[in-house]
Write a protein that holds these residues in place. Sequence first.
Motif, PDB file in Angstrom:
ATOM      1  N   MET A  96       1.082  -0.939  -0.058  1.00 25.78           N
ATOM      2  CA  MET A  96      -0.243  -0.006   0.042  1.00 25.78           C
ATOM      3  C   MET A  96       1.235   0.975   0.215  1.00 25.78           C
ATOM      4  O   MET A  96       0.273   2.164  -0.544  1.00 25.78           O
ATOM      5  CB  MET A  96      -0.649  -0.191   1.400  1.00 25.78           C
ATOM      6  N   ASP A  97       2.130   1.119   0.556  1.00 26.97           N
ATOM      7  CA  ASP A  97       2.897   2.340   0.604  1.00 26.97           C
ATOM      8  C   ASP A  97       3.338   2.778  -0.806  1.00 26.97           C
ATOM      9  O   ASP A  97       3.692   3.713  -1.288  1.00 26.97           O
ATOM     10  CB  ASP A  97       3.827   2.168   1.478  1.00 26.97           C
ATOM     11  N   LYS A  98       3.823   1.994  -1.564  1.00 26.41           N
ATOM     12  CA  LYS A  98       4.029   1.266  -3.125  1.00 26.41           C
ATOM     13  C   LYS A  98       2.529   2.100  -3.849  1.00 26.41           C
ATOM     14  O   LYS A  98       2.630   3.103  -4.645  1.00 26.41           O
ATOM     15  CB  LYS A  98       4.513   0.459  -2.949  1.00 26.41           C
ATOM     16  N   ALA A  99       1.583   1.214  -3.417  1.00 25.99           N
ATOM     17  CA  ALA A  99       0.691   1.421  -4.101  1.00 25.99           C
ATOM     18  C   ALA A  99       0.087   3.397  -4.438  1.00 25.99           C
ATOM     19  O   ALA A  99      -0.176   4.189  -5.094  1.00 25.99           O
ATOM     20  CB  ALA A  99      -0.900   0.957  -4.121  1.00 25.99           C
ATOM     21  N   GLU A 100      -0.085   4.015  -2.744  1.00 25.14           N
ATOM     22  CA  GLU A 100       0.084   5.253  -2.355  1.00 25.14           C
ATOM     23  C   GLU A 100       1.207   6.361  -3.250  1.00 25.14           C
ATOM     24  O   GLU A 100       0.743   7.855  -3.773  1.00 25.14           O
ATOM     25  CB  GLU A 100       0.018   5.551  -0.841  1.00 25.14           C
ATOM     26  N   ARG A 101       2.147   5.785  -3.312  1.00 23.49           N
ATOM     27  CA  ARG A 101       3.183   6.784  -3.998  1.00 23.49           C
ATOM     28  C   ARG A 101       3.116   6.464  -5.936  1.00 23.49           C
ATOM     29  O   ARG A 101       4.358   6.754  -6.142  1.00 23.49           O
ATOM     30  CB  ARG A 101       4.760   6.324  -3.137  1.00 23.49           C
ATOM     31  N   ALA A 102       2.567   5.278  -6.108  1.00 22.45           N
ATOM     32  CA  ALA A 102       2.353   4.753  -7.231  1.00 22.45           C
ATOM     33  C   ALA A 102       4.230   4.847  -8.082  1.00 22.45           C
ATOM     34  O   ALA A 102       4.768   4.564  -9.067  1.00 22.45           O
ATOM     35  CB  ALA A 102       2.381   5.779  -8.247  1.00 22.45           C
ATOM     36  N   MET A 103       4.859   3.855  -6.905  1.00 15.18           N
ATOM     37  CA  MET A 103       6.104   3.476  -7.470  1.00 15.18           C
ATOM     38  C   MET A 103       6.302   2.166  -8.718  1.00 15.18           C
ATOM     39  O   MET A 103       5.225   2.002  -8.258  1.00 15.18           O
ATOM     40  CB  MET A 103       6.795   2.490  -5.944  1.00 15.18           C
ATOM     41  N   PRO A 104       7.041   2.447  -8.925  1.00 13.83           N
ATOM     42  CA  PRO A 104       7.415   1.735 -10.319  1.00 13.83           C
ATOM     43  C   PRO A 104       6.939   0.297 -10.498  1.00 13.83           C
ATOM     44  O   PRO A 104       7.456   0.157  -9.191  1.00 13.83           O
ATOM     45  CB  PRO A 104       8.785   2.078 -10.524  1.00 13.83           C
ATOM     46  N   ILE A 105       6.381  -0.443 -11.596  1.00 10.41           N
ATOM     47  CA  ILE A 105       6.765  -2.005 -11.283  1.00 10.41           C
ATOM     48  C   ILE A 105       8.488  -2.660 -11.010  1.00 10.41           C
ATOM     49  O   ILE A 105       8.644  -2.025 -12.229  1.00 10.41           O
ATOM     50  CB  ILE A 105       5.897  -2.238 -12.195  1.00 10.41           C
ATOM     51  N   PRO A 106       8.742  -3.329 -10.295  1.00  6.64           N
ATOM     52  CA  PRO A 106       9.498  -4.669 -10.729  1.00  6.64           C
ATOM     53  C   PRO A 106       9.548  -5.379 -11.685  1.00  6.64           C
ATOM     54  O   PRO A 106       8.569  -5.087 -12.718  1.00  6.64           O
ATOM     55  CB  PRO A 106       9.483  -5.469  -9.451  1.00  6.64           C
ATOM     56  N   GLU A 107      10.898  -5.080 -12.546  1.00  2.00           N
ATOM     57  CA  GLU A 107      11.424  -4.988 -13.432  1.00  2.00           C
ATOM     58  C   GLU A 107      10.842  -6.204 -14.132  1.00  2.00           C
ATOM     59  O   GLU A 107      10.628  -6.511 -15.326  1.00  2.00           O
ATOM     60  CB  GLU A 107      12.999  -5.039 -13.575  1.00  2.00           C
ATOM     61  N   HIS A 108      10.992  -7.406 -13.055  1.00  2.00           N
ATOM     62  CA  HIS A 108      10.546  -9.030 -14.107  1.00  2.00           C
ATOM     63  C   HIS A 108       9.356  -9.262 -13.565  1.00  2.00           C
ATOM     64  O   HIS A 108       8.656 -10.364 -14.255  1.00  2.00           O
ATOM     65  CB  HIS A 108      11.110  -9.121 -12.372  1.00  2.00           C
ATOM     66  N   ALA A 109       7.814  -7.997 -13.580  1.00  2.00           N
ATOM     67  CA  ALA A 109       7.161  -8.200 -13.451  1.00  2.00           C
ATOM     68  C   ALA A 109       6.188  -7.394 -14.605  1.00  2.00           C
ATOM     69  O   ALA A 109       5.304  -7.474 -15.174  1.00  2.00           O
ATOM     70  CB  ALA A 109       6.461  -7.569 -12.052  1.00  2.00           C
ATOM     71  N   ALA A 110       7.248  -6.502 -15.135  1.00  2.00           N
ATOM     72  CA  ALA A 110       6.315  -5.074 -15.526  1.00  2.00           C
ATOM     73  C   ALA A 110       6.044  -5.953 -17.323  1.00  2.00           C
ATOM     74  O   ALA A 110       5.169  -4.810 -17.815  1.00  2.00           O
ATOM     75  CB  ALA A 110       7.882  -4.226 -15.878  1.00  2.00           C
ATOM     76  N   GLY A 111       6.451  -7.149 -18.082  1.00  2.00           N
ATOM     77  CA  GLY A 111       6.403  -7.419 -18.777  1.00  2.00           C
ATOM     78  C   GLY A 111       5.415  -8.513 -18.961  1.00  2.00           C
ATOM     79  O   GLY A 111       4.802  -9.147 -19.975  1.00  2.00           O
ATOM     80  N   ASP A 112       5.006  -8.581 -17.998  1.00  2.00           N
ATOM     81  CA  ASP A 112       4.027 -10.026 -17.072  1.00  2.00           C
ATOM     82  C   ASP A 112       2.642  -9.091 -18.263  1.00  2.00           C
ATOM     83  O   ASP A 112       1.891  -8.429 -17.429  1.00  2.00           O
ATOM     84  CB  ASP A 112       3.857 -10.084 -15.972  1.00  2.00           C
ATOM     85  N   LEU A 113       1.683 -10.190 -18.944  1.00  2.00           N
ATOM     86  CA  LEU A 113       0.607  -9.674 -19.264  1.00  2.00           C
ATOM     87  C   LEU A 113      -0.421  -9.735 -18.225  1.00  2.00           C
ATOM     88  O   LEU A 113      -0.525  -8.564 -18.696  1.00  2.00           O
ATOM     89  CB  LEU A 113      -0.179 -10.553 -20.187  1.00  2.00           C
ATOM     90  N   ALA A 114      -0.227 -10.563 -17.223  1.00  2.00           N
ATOM     91  CA  ALA A 114      -1.238 -10.439 -15.866  1.00  2.00           C
ATOM     92  C   ALA A 114      -1.064  -9.009 -15.402  1.00  2.00           C
ATOM     93  O   ALA A 114      -2.477  -8.106 -15.020  1.00  2.00           O
ATOM     94  CB  ALA A 114      -0.889 -11.136 -14.929  1.00  2.00           C
ATOM     95  N   THR A 115       0.560  -8.328 -15.328  1.00  6.79           N
ATOM     96  CA  THR A 115       0.798  -6.663 -14.961  1.00  6.79           C
ATOM     97  C   THR A 115      -0.149  -6.000 -15.607  1.00  6.79           C
ATOM     98  O   THR A 115      -0.684  -5.147 -14.986  1.00  6.79           O
ATOM     99  CB  THR A 115       1.841  -6.756 -15.067  1.00  6.79           C
ATOM    100  N   ASN A 116      -0.655  -6.250 -17.591  1.00  5.12           N
ATOM    101  CA  ASN A 116      -1.381  -5.497 -18.120  1.00  5.12           C
ATOM    102  C   ASN A 116      -2.726  -5.387 -17.651  1.00  5.12           C
ATOM    103  O   ASN A 116      -3.307  -4.338 -18.679  1.00  5.12           O
ATOM    104  CB  ASN A 116      -0.761  -5.223 -18.818  1.00  5.12           C
ATOM    105  N   ALA A 117      -3.800  -6.194 -17.694  1.00  4.69           N
ATOM    106  CA  ALA A 117      -4.771  -6.189 -17.564  1.00  4.69           C
ATOM    107  C   ALA A 117      -5.301  -5.303 -16.457  1.00  4.69           C
ATOM    108  O   ALA A 117      -5.002  -5.192 -15.604  1.00  4.69           O
ATOM    109  CB  ALA A 117      -4.916  -7.433 -17.089  1.00  4.69           C
ATOM    110  N   GLY A 118      -6.199  -4.658 -17.204  1.00  2.00           N
ATOM    111  CA  GLY A 118      -7.065  -3.784 -16.112  1.00  2.00           C
ATOM    112  C   GLY A 118      -7.932  -4.081 -15.190  1.00  2.00           C
ATOM    113  O   GLY A 118      -8.511  -5.439 -15.703  1.00  2.00           O
ATOM    114  N   MET A 119      -8.062  -3.391 -14.748  1.00  2.00           N
ATOM    115  CA  MET A 119      -9.594  -3.244 -13.112  1.00  2.00           C
ATOM    116  C   MET A 119      -9.571  -2.473 -12.945  1.00  2.00           C
ATOM    117  O   MET A 119      -8.891  -0.928 -12.642  1.00  2.00           O
ATOM    118  CB  MET A 119      -8.291  -3.927 -12.284  1.00  2.00           C
ATOM    119  N   THR A 120     -11.170  -2.097 -12.567  1.00  2.00           N
ATOM    120  CA  THR A 120     -11.433  -1.059 -12.485  1.00  2.00           C
ATOM    121  C   THR A 120     -11.964  -1.109 -10.962  1.00  2.00           C
ATOM    122  O   THR A 120     -11.679  -1.987 -10.223  1.00  2.00           O
ATOM    123  CB  THR A 120     -13.116  -0.367 -12.856  1.00  2.00           C
ATOM    124  N   ALA A 121     -12.008   0.659 -10.299  1.00  2.00           N
ATOM    125  CA  ALA A 121     -11.925   0.463  -8.862  1.00  2.00           C
ATOM    126  C   ALA A 121     -12.926   0.213  -8.231  1.00  2.00           C
ATOM    127  O   ALA A 121     -12.696  -0.830  -7.033  1.00  2.00           O
ATOM    128  CB  ALA A 121     -12.322   2.374  -8.675  1.00  2.00           C
TER     129      ALA A 121
END
Length: 104
Positions: free
Chosen positions: A64-89
Motif C-alpha cells: 500500500m505504501d508503494k500504491a499510494e506513491r505509484a512506485m514503479p513496477i518491478p522489472e521482472h513483473a513489468a512485461g507480464d501480461l497479467a500486470t497489464n490487465a486493467g481493473m476498475t476501482a
Amino acid sequence: MEQAMILNPAARATARRNVADRIDRFLNGLERTRRQPNRRELFWLRIALANLQEGQHPAGEDAMDKAERAMPIPEHAAGDLATNAGMTAAELRGLLDGIVKAIE
C-alpha cells in the motif's frame, strides 16, 4: 517482537483491519476523483489484496505504501501480461469486500 505479534489474535486482527482500511481509503479516493487506478497503482493494489488474503499484513502495508506513491513496477513483473490487465476501482472494491468477508 514480530513473532509475538503473529501469535497474538488481537494484534493480527488489528494488522488485518489496518491493511483493509488503507485499501478502502485508497479506493475511496479513486472513486471520489472518478478515475481508475493507473498501471502502477493497480499492480501494488493487487499485491496488497493478495497479501491481505494470505494474512501477510506487513507485506500488505508495504504494497500500500508503494500504491499510494505509484512506485514503479518491478522489472521482472513489468512485461507480464497479467500486470497489464486493467481493473476498475469497482472491481477492486468487490475483491476487497470478498476478502474481508472471507477472513472475518
